[in-house]
Enzyme design. Structure first.
Site, mmCIF file in Angstrom:
data_model
loop_
_atom_site.group_PDB
_atom_site.id
_atom_site.type_symbol
_atom_site.label_atom_id
_atom_site.label_comp_id
_atom_site.label_asym_id
_atom_site.label_seq_id
_atom_site.Cartn_x
_atom_site.Cartn_y
_atom_site.Cartn_z
ATOM 1 N N LEU A 24 0.877 -1.188 -0.142
ATOM 2 C CA LEU A 24 -0.169 -0.081 0.091
ATOM 3 C C LEU A 24 0.904 1.406 0.142
ATOM 4 O O LEU A 24 0.513 2.409 -0.827
ATOM 5 C CB LEU A 24 -0.977 -0.133 1.235
ATOM 6 C CG LEU A 24 -2.126 -0.975 1.195
ATOM 7 C CD1 LEU A 24 -2.719 -1.245 2.420
ATOM 8 C CD2 LEU A 24 -3.027 -0.686 0.088
ATOM 9 N N ILE A 27 2.063 1.997 -3.503
ATOM 10 C CA ILE A 27 0.900 2.762 -4.410
ATOM 11 C C ILE A 27 0.843 4.095 -3.900
ATOM 12 O O ILE A 27 0.771 5.134 -4.804
ATOM 13 C CB ILE A 27 -0.506 1.979 -4.010
ATOM 14 C CG1 ILE A 27 -0.441 0.660 -4.547
ATOM 15 C CG2 ILE A 27 -1.650 2.866 -4.832
ATOM 16 C CD1 ILE A 27 -1.490 -0.295 -4.448
ATOM 17 N N LYS A 56 -10.260 -10.121 24.081
ATOM 18 C CA LYS A 56 -11.273 -9.962 23.093
ATOM 19 C C LYS A 56 -12.043 -11.216 22.981
ATOM 20 O O LYS A 56 -13.307 -11.473 22.787
ATOM 21 C CB LYS A 56 -10.795 -9.543 21.587
ATOM 22 C CG LYS A 56 -11.779 -9.390 20.521
ATOM 23 C CD LYS A 56 -11.573 -8.371 19.373
ATOM 24 C CE LYS A 56 -12.528 -8.198 18.592
ATOM 25 N NZ LYS A 56 -12.073 -7.176 17.201
ATOM 26 N N ALA A 57 -11.212 -12.252 23.020
ATOM 27 C CA ALA A 57 -11.775 -13.630 23.033
ATOM 28 C C ALA A 57 -12.802 -13.797 24.364
ATOM 29 O O ALA A 57 -14.066 -14.466 24.105
ATOM 30 C CB ALA A 57 -10.726 -14.785 22.969
ATOM 31 N N ARG A 108 -17.680 -3.111 6.322
ATOM 32 C CA ARG A 108 -18.466 -2.664 7.498
ATOM 33 C C ARG A 108 -18.321 -1.031 7.374
ATOM 34 O O ARG A 108 -17.283 -0.662 7.734
ATOM 35 C CB ARG A 108 -18.076 -3.175 8.951
ATOM 36 C CG ARG A 108 -18.214 -4.585 8.972
ATOM 37 C CD ARG A 108 -17.654 -5.218 10.127
ATOM 38 N NE ARG A 108 -17.787 -6.671 10.094
ATOM 39 C CZ ARG A 108 -16.998 -7.435 10.943
ATOM 40 N NH1 ARG A 108 -16.005 -6.908 11.924
ATOM 41 N NH2 ARG A 108 -17.017 -8.902 10.986
ATOM 42 N N HIS A 123 -14.291 -0.394 7.762
ATOM 43 C CA HIS A 123 -13.763 -1.464 7.912
ATOM 44 C C HIS A 123 -13.662 -2.504 6.682
ATOM 45 O O HIS A 123 -14.964 -2.598 6.329
ATOM 46 C CB HIS A 123 -14.143 -2.207 9.086
ATOM 47 C CG HIS A 123 -13.802 -1.448 10.434
ATOM 48 N ND1 HIS A 123 -13.742 -1.993 11.780
ATOM 49 C CD2 HIS A 123 -13.225 -0.458 10.633
ATOM 50 C CE1 HIS A 123 -13.568 -1.063 12.566
ATOM 51 N NE2 HIS A 123 -13.304 -0.010 12.074
ATOM 52 N N GLU A 142 -7.642 -6.865 9.285
ATOM 53 C CA GLU A 142 -8.681 -5.825 8.931
ATOM 54 C C GLU A 142 -7.940 -4.654 8.432
ATOM 55 O O GLU A 142 -7.047 -4.381 8.949
ATOM 56 C CB GLU A 142 -9.236 -5.723 10.512
ATOM 57 C CG GLU A 142 -10.629 -4.677 10.529
ATOM 58 C CD GLU A 142 -10.999 -4.142 11.736
ATOM 59 O OE1 GLU A 142 -12.037 -4.687 12.133
ATOM 60 O OE2 GLU A 142 -10.095 -3.767 12.742
ATOM 61 N N GLU A 157 -10.822 7.718 22.288
ATOM 62 C CA GLU A 157 -11.880 6.690 22.774
ATOM 63 C C GLU A 157 -10.957 5.366 23.388
ATOM 64 O O GLU A 157 -11.440 4.811 24.439
ATOM 65 C CB GLU A 157 -12.874 6.596 21.738
ATOM 66 C CG GLU A 157 -14.168 5.690 22.307
ATOM 67 C CD GLU A 157 -14.737 4.480 21.438
ATOM 68 O OE1 GLU A 157 -15.818 4.513 21.620
ATOM 69 O OE2 GLU A 157 -14.171 4.061 20.697
ATOM 70 N N HIS A 158 -10.161 4.991 22.396
ATOM 71 C CA HIS A 158 -9.428 3.715 22.591
ATOM 72 C C HIS A 158 -8.950 3.777 24.032
ATOM 73 O O HIS A 158 -8.857 2.996 24.738
ATOM 74 C CB HIS A 158 -8.643 3.192 21.556
ATOM 75 C CG HIS A 158 -7.946 1.865 21.666
ATOM 76 N ND1 HIS A 158 -8.388 0.884 21.760
ATOM 77 C CD2 HIS A 158 -6.689 1.873 22.245
ATOM 78 C CE1 HIS A 158 -7.686 -0.357 22.138
ATOM 79 N NE2 HIS A 158 -6.542 0.282 22.341
#
Length: 265
Positions: A24, A27, A56-57, A108, A123, A142, A157-158
């Site tokens: 990327l 490019i 997360k799991a 998404r 996403h 992702e 926010e994270h």
């Protein structure tokens, strides 16, 4: 609970991030080398840490043996755009790769369908093909595409989610929503002056190229021209550079080019 060899498990994801980021970036740089506007302002990548994967799991009730099948963002690429209008162009770039080195699993749109928290981003969930010492395989990953304003809000926010372990106080949630609205309005305002900003950026790039040419000519002539002549050239250059007049800098570059020919450099 099964024992996971994290180093071995994450290596394909590290390879995926490294390869995708490089492709990327190539490019993005090609746009700029051709003198074209790049819809990608910057590109970053990361592999989730084991602690984040396990959290997360646990949150999503994913068994350890299903982690690689059900957690889609262990490998993550983030593409930052200057303007909202750039995002569809980047999406198109990704879609053109579909069926080649990657396969799009799902898209998404959290820009049109903003999350309740105020989060906005686009996403694309992919499967990326890699070759490892164990052979061919596909890795889930992702790609996030967002503007600078969206990214500033999302990173903030994270950080707050991490601080409050996912339970952000209501007052701060309300303030975050207000900030999300402000980021949305900023993107809209930036879009209204997009052409002016892009013109200014092209002008700056053009000036940088002219100045680089002038400096090259001055350096090439430094040891062949008369000292007094070089002093006059340097004074003239400094004056023109301070004035910022591109047309006069162009003329000066042409004068130096003719002078360099006379000196055979």
């Amino acid at each position: 609970m099964n024992v996971i060899n994290w180093k071995e498990m994450l290596y394909p994801y590290e390879q995926t991030v490294a390869e995708l980021k490089t492709k990327l970036e190539y490019i993005m740089n090609e746009y700029r080398l051709r003198g074209m506007y790049s819809p990608m302002e910057s590109i970053s990548g990361r592999v989730k840490k084991p602690s984040s994967i396990l959290n997360k799991a646990k949150k999503k009730s994913i068994p350890v043996e299903k982690i690689e099948d059900e957690i889609e963002d262990i490998a993550g690429i983030r593409i930052i755009c200057q303007f909202v209008e750039d995002i569809p162009k980047v999406i198109s770039l990704i879609r053109r790769r579909d069926g080649r080195d990657l396969t799009i699993v799902e898209e998404r749109d959290y820009i049109t369908n903003t999350k309740d928290s105020g989060y906005r981003s686009y996403h694309i969930i992919i499967k990326y093909a890699i070759n490892t010492v164990d052979g061919y395989r596909e890795v889930l990953g992702e790609i996030q595409i967002r503007t600078l304003a969206m990214n500033f809000w999302a990173v903030t926010e994270h950080s707050l989610k991490y601080k409050y372990q996912g339970n952000i106080p209501e007052e701060i949630k309300h303030r975050l929503l207000s900030c999300a609205d402000a980021a949305f309005n900023l993107d809209n305002e930036m879009s209204t002056i997009r052409n002016e900003i892009m013109y200014a950026q092209r002008l700056n790039k053009q000036k940088d190229n002219i100045v680089a040419d002038i400096i090259d000519h001055i350096q090439n002539m430094y040891f062949v021209a008369k000292l007094s002549e070089m002093e006059d050239i340097n004074k003239r250059f400094v004056g023109l550079w301070n004035s910022g007049d591109i047309d006069k800098l162009k003329d000066f570059r042409q004068d130096l080019c003719e002078m360099a020919k006379r000196y055979g450099v």
